[in-house]
Design an enzyme around this catalytic site. Sequence first.
Site, short mmCIF file in Angstrom:
data_model
loop_
_atom_site.label_atom_id
_atom_site.label_comp_id
_atom_site.label_asym_id
_atom_site.label_seq_id
_atom_site.Cartn_x
_atom_site.Cartn_y
_atom_site.Cartn_z
N HIS A 372 0.85 -1.57 -0.34
CA HIS A 372 -0.36 -0.08 0.49
C HIS A 372 0.51 1.40 0.15
CE1 HIS A 372 -4.40 -1.52 0.48
NE2 HIS A 372 -3.53 -2.07 1.43
N LYS A 563 -9.48 14.14 4.01
CA LYS A 563 -8.03 12.75 4.38
C LYS A 563 -7.02 13.36 5.48
CE LYS A 563 -7.09 13.83 -0.01
NZ LYS A 563 -6.67 12.21 -1.29
N ARG A 564 -6.58 11.65 5.85
CA ARG A 564 -5.54 11.92 6.96
C ARG A 564 -4.60 13.72 6.71
NH1 ARG A 564 -5.13 8.20 10.43
NH2 ARG A 564 -3.56 9.39 11.44
N LYS A 569 -0.25 14.28 1.53
CA LYS A 569 -1.38 15.27 0.40
C LYS A 569 -0.65 16.54 0.08
CE LYS A 569 -3.77 10.72 2.99
NZ LYS A 569 -3.95 9.96 1.69
N THR A 671 -8.66 6.53 -2.58
CA THR A 671 -10.34 6.25 -3.23
C THR A 671 -10.96 7.48 -3.11
OG1 THR A 671 -9.93 5.28 -0.70
CG2 THR A 671 -9.92 4.00 -2.07
N LYS A 675 -14.81 8.66 -4.81
CA LYS A 675 -15.61 8.60 -4.17
C LYS A 675 -16.25 9.71 -4.73
CE LYS A 675 -14.03 6.44 -0.28
NZ LYS A 675 -13.26 7.31 1.32
C1 LIG Z 1 -11.59 6.93 1.45
C2 LIG Z 1 -11.63 7.74 3.06
C3 LIG Z 1 -10.28 7.78 3.15
C4 LIG Z 1 -9.21 7.64 2.26
O1 LIG Z 1 -9.31 8.53 1.32
P1 LIG Z 1 -8.02 9.34 0.41
O2 LIG Z 1 -8.44 10.48 -0.12
O3 LIG Z 1 -8.04 8.44 -0.89
O4 LIG Z 1 -6.91 9.22 1.64
C5 LIG Z 1 -10.01 7.56 4.65
N1 LIG Z 1 -10.69 8.24 5.26
C6 LIG Z 1 -11.83 8.13 4.88
C7 LIG Z 1 -12.97 7.94 6.07
C8 LIG Z 1 -12.59 7.53 3.86
O5 LIG Z 1 -13.87 7.47 3.68
#
Ligand SMILES: *Cc1c(COP(=O)(O)O)cnc(C)c1O
Length: 828
Positions: A372, A563-564, A569, A671, A675
Amino acid sequence: MAEQPLVIDSNAPRPEPRTSSVETLRQEILERLTYSVGKDPAVARPHDWLTATILTVRDRIMDQWMESSRDTWRTGKKRVYYLSLEFLIGRLMRDAMSNIGIMEQVQSALKSLDVDLSSLITLEPDAALGNGGLGRLAACFMESMATLKIPAYGYGIRYVHGLFRQEMSEGWQVELPEEWLAHGNPWEFERRESSYEIGFGGHVEPITEPDGTVRQEWRPSDHVLAVAFDTPVVGWRGARVNTLRLWSAQPIDPILLDKFNSGDHIGALEESAKAESITRVLYPADGTPAGQELRLRQEFFFSSASLQDIVRRHLQQYGDLGSLPDKVAVQLNDTHPAISVAELMRILMDMHGMKFSSAWDICRGVFGYTNHTLLPEALETWPVALLERLLPRHMQIIYAINAEVLADARNRAGFNDGQIASISLIDENAGRRVRMGQLAFVGSHSINGVSALHTELMKKTVFKDLHTLYPNRINNKTNGITPRRWLLECNPGLTRLITDRIGPDFQDDVTLLKALDAHAGDPNFQQQFAAVKRANKAVLAELIRERMGVVVSPDALFDVQIKRIHEYKRQLLNIIEAVALYDDIRAHPERNWVPRVKVFAGKAAPGYWNAKLIIKLINDVSKVINNDPSVRGLLKVVFLPNYNVSLAETIIPAADLSEQISTAGMEASGTGNMKFGLNGALTVGTLDGANIEMRDNVGPENIFIFGLTAEQVAERRARSEVPRSAIDNSPRLKEALESISSGLFSPDDRNRYRDLVGGLYDHDWFFVARDFDAYAAKQREIDKLWNNPDKWYSMAIRNTANMGWSSSDRTIRQYAEDIWSVPVTGGE
Ligand SMILES: *Cc1c(COP(=O)(O)O)cnc(C)c1O
């Protein structure tokens, strides 16, 4: 250990399956409230109603759960086991109701009892047993495997405290314990009968068998009990119900009873607390290895319990371990369960008398490993000394595996010393450490990356030499998201609109969204699409007002980065650009500025200082900008605390613009990007991770790509380029950085951001300065497009239309075919 073969009597008596009319649901909710929760409906509180409703919904999954399991026993289908230290599940009730199609009936039944379903839904706590993308992927995969009717188990840990709850104190992140089990968990079933002893420490004893062969036996000094808790996972339209089995650590009773009886009450309690500590908290690490011994204990604990369970089930059904690779596929979600390779070897050799070479063949037949991340600091290693102390037998086995692999490399492939050192399971440079990535690689028949780019980089970097030695093992499986949770459930307005336009078939096969392409140019459809988006934005605006006291207009462009929080990022790039925009708005009040709301959310690992400082910076900047009358409300910045799955489900349908701006080469897939695209947001992003595949699918004209490529970043890194000139050549960047470092946004501590900004001048590890101009220019291009709503919404529609590929059903089909060799009988 001889197992009784399990015989399933298909004529055994069974109850009549439950029906789901409004009247029966109403009756059962009342019964559950009275007889299971033990509450008089006249005094029941919202949580009691929630529990009664969940139990009623859960009952409707039970018949299919048992049928799914009977089917696997009866037909001898191969089982897939997904081992993951994280499952970021979120709420389950709406997902379950929606997947079995009883949402409306439950709503009516509750309404007749004067209870509002939507407020019950928001009462359910998020199961936050994960940090971010990796854990959410595991949850999406579980749902897709059930949808595709693959017999599958998820194995993980039942943390008492999931990921910490984030609150803000004067703009700083504070971490509070998450209490998701405070009201009990009506979804789970404790299976005391499925519990296993897990050993730690002790020594290894060679035992000479009567036939003269020598067998090693591990005599651990400590044991804890792993107890199973099962949660049903139901697929779309109830296709199949699989099991998520989470392990909880408990003391082994008799020992404690002895201690108690001998009068050592404190000792007994201490031992009990020590055992339970293994599954008490999820490590809030993201991209950094938690160095704690407890983390290694967690990894071994859940790996060992899962493998013991898998082997027991297999023996019960087939009576022989030779057929393991035909009947069992185990997927390792990152290296956290990599110790499973050594544990399966130990079970096969030490407990079932198998020779090394046969055990090794079985291992590689069974395991697949998903990598990952390539971040060097995230590649897990453990000190040899720690493994020798905690898992002495496993350390021996790792040495034996290493000898086998290195001999193969020398004799068959003629590797030189440098290559040998690079593939060795033991890193001799940093004080002798075991490399878990290498262990997972050599113990698996398949190693997959999670996007096309990441897979290629894997072959060129961390696993370069292993790839040369085993050229057929690395393959790509780009991540995905379940369209049930991330479209049908979180965006009912858009789902209705699409259904009205192209019919309901896309709900079963999300690639059929492609039919929307033909409607992208239709002004009428554009307006309807915009109206749905606006309604979702009004909901988010209300949430922002309620939680933050900030008023934002749903007519503004909602620009979202959730996101984190991590330097790669690049939330920092985004907030610096906001500062530059703020300067521009004040300098040129006559220009026709596009009203924007910048929404941020995300948690920082508690020990990651720069990430926490970036949160504080976002909050400091927002305070100044939101309250400056000369901005005239044209720019608002909001940081929403406690990002989790449920918050994502509210924010994503309301986003116009999705920020996917990681330093190229550093985001393995992402991911979140998928979304947003599915929900009709336009992406501003770098050529990183799955953004590249998104561009290929939605078309380069429907996405905003900017910045250096992974190759350019690598090349500049290699020649240690000094970033200074990027700043000197960009007056806007320079001005923004100066205002931040001079304390304009932190009058209470003018030096707060001096080092953070200084880092951009010194090394700019994440290429924030060097990508700034390209990013800012792209944002102005986006402003222009926003002023042309027909164009904007035609692009947004094309994004939704062309995100079908991002379904985790697609990803799981690829795993099933290429890695697990299991047939897919569900789905379209
Ligand atoms: C989808 C999701 C992530 C991953 O988000 P990235 O933008 O790909 O880092 C992290 N936390 C939650 C709660 C998510 O739903």
